[in-house]
Design an enzyme around this catalytic site. Sequence first.
Site, PDB file in Angstrom:
ATOM      1  N   CYS A 175       0.908  -1.445   0.088  1.00 35.40           N
ATOM      2  CA  CYS A 175      -0.115   0.054   0.082  1.00 35.40           C
ATOM      3  C   CYS A 175       0.766   1.209  -0.023  1.00 35.40           C
ATOM      4  O   CYS A 175       0.283   2.501   0.136  1.00 35.40           O
ATOM      5  CB  CYS A 175      -1.188   0.112   1.079  1.00 35.40           C
ATOM      6  SG  CYS A 175      -2.058  -1.404   1.071  1.00 35.40           S
ATOM      7  N   HIS A 306      -2.269   8.024   6.318  1.00 38.51           N
ATOM      8  CA  HIS A 306      -2.657   6.916   5.600  1.00 38.51           C
ATOM      9  C   HIS A 306      -3.926   6.548   6.161  1.00 38.51           C
ATOM     10  O   HIS A 306      -4.797   5.953   5.401  1.00 38.51           O
ATOM     11  CB  HIS A 306      -1.312   5.860   6.124  1.00 38.51           C
ATOM     12  CG  HIS A 306      -1.539   4.600   5.428  1.00 38.51           C
ATOM     13  ND1 HIS A 306      -1.547   4.589   4.064  1.00 38.51           N
ATOM     14  CD2 HIS A 306      -1.694   3.507   6.030  1.00 38.51           C
ATOM     15  CE1 HIS A 306      -1.781   3.202   3.660  1.00 38.51           C
ATOM     16  NE2 HIS A 306      -1.566   2.640   4.849  1.00 38.51           N
ATOM     17  N   HIS A 343      -9.807   2.562   0.854  1.00 34.06           N
ATOM     18  CA  HIS A 343      -8.261   2.226   0.691  1.00 34.06           C
ATOM     19  C   HIS A 343      -8.135   1.717  -0.574  1.00 34.06           C
ATOM     20  O   HIS A 343      -8.172   0.590  -0.855  1.00 34.06           O
ATOM     21  CB  HIS A 343      -7.888   1.145   1.675  1.00 34.06           C
ATOM     22  CG  HIS A 343      -6.509   0.903   2.299  1.00 34.06           C
ATOM     23  ND1 HIS A 343      -5.609   1.640   1.201  1.00 34.06           N
ATOM     24  CD2 HIS A 343      -5.685   0.354   2.979  1.00 34.06           C
ATOM     25  CE1 HIS A 343      -4.283   1.485   1.665  1.00 34.06           C
ATOM     26  NE2 HIS A 343      -4.346   0.435   2.677  1.00 34.06           N
TER      27      HIS A 343
END
Length: 416
Positions: A175, A306, A343
């Site tokens: 990620c 994040h 996400h």
Amino acid sequence: MDLSATPAVLVTGIGAVSCLGGTADAFWTGLKAAAGRPTAVPGLTERVPDVLAYQVPDGAPATDAAHAAPGRATRFALSAVREAVADAGLEPREIAGAAVVIGTAGGEGGAREGDHTSESKGTAKGAGTAKGAGDGEGTRDGAPAGAWEPVFSVAATVGAELGTFGPNISVSNACAASGYALSVAVDLIRRGEADTVLLGGAEGIAWVPPASFSRLGAADPETCRPFDAERRGTVFGEGAAVLVLQSARAAAGRPAYGRVLGTAWSCDAHHPTAPDPGGEQPVRAARAALEEAGRAPGDIGCVIPHGTGTVQNDVIEYRVLREVLGDRAPATPLFSLKAFIGHTAGAAAAFAAVTAALIARHGEIPANIPLASPDPECPVRLPQDGPTPLEHPNVLVNAYAFGGSNFSMVFGGEAR
């Protein structure tokens, strides 16, 4: 750091495909309207009921049959790249000489998932009709069943479709992929190896990642709600975000969204999936990005965290911000992007970078999606009552990944 001695890296164009629509304008409009919501994944949610996803709507982007790519991530990337190239006004010679750097965690991994094919996914979500459907040849995203296709082909396909002949790099470290890709792109320009880089991240919803997060107990069955005390995990999203990065020489005469002032990486290697509870390495990355940018904590007008919605990530990131920003932490506004688009895995940092560019251009931070129950363990500032003026034209972006990969960037809205 003496920024006058550091070659400038400017953002002259952006493009985006997301659950909010097929363009960067639709993305910004959706952020201001808090429009994103997760929906069931056809064929998967029936088997794993707690799995939802923020999915690109049917027809966004519109498919050009003459330039149709075989997989979702690549189709999204091509659309976002073309928009960014048009936004920057790149000439054919600039495109031909450009580098392409794309971050993706899954690539076209959905093509490896077997029999839950184009009917449950492609046709239902506008991913394209399978070739040979009905003629006895099973297909998945345009590839015949049993045929081998490279998974991490997004950057290569973008380069081939646009006819670029500069460096072509695919980055895939979970990620943080498009964050690391951004750093690579910046280095190419600063070292004089490229004047123009098409930098981005792309993901298409597949079955394995969200199902795996469900098995880990890290999938929220309702929505992605970072920093909410009731959060139960993350919710995946899909799409692509692209920025045109250029040297000062290449950008001359063009309007720019701003500059990439500083980037930094670190790795804590604490655990394959869990973040280091001490947060030492994310702190190191953020401080290094600030140092390279020549900015102090008080110069940061916004943080795009994040912020995945998992219990551990959000608490640790709050501690990281408190350590990095010091007494400025309580007053510095955050924009919790994943609450809007989910996400987006390897594309997350690129989406955050596009968001930073838009926030800098418009001089305001859109209102955050309201929290039902703010978590007292991570009391970050999330303005929710209308847009917040960007008091300082610098945005800090964080992206973290399985394996302990950490990335931070400082984006400056002052182009020169």
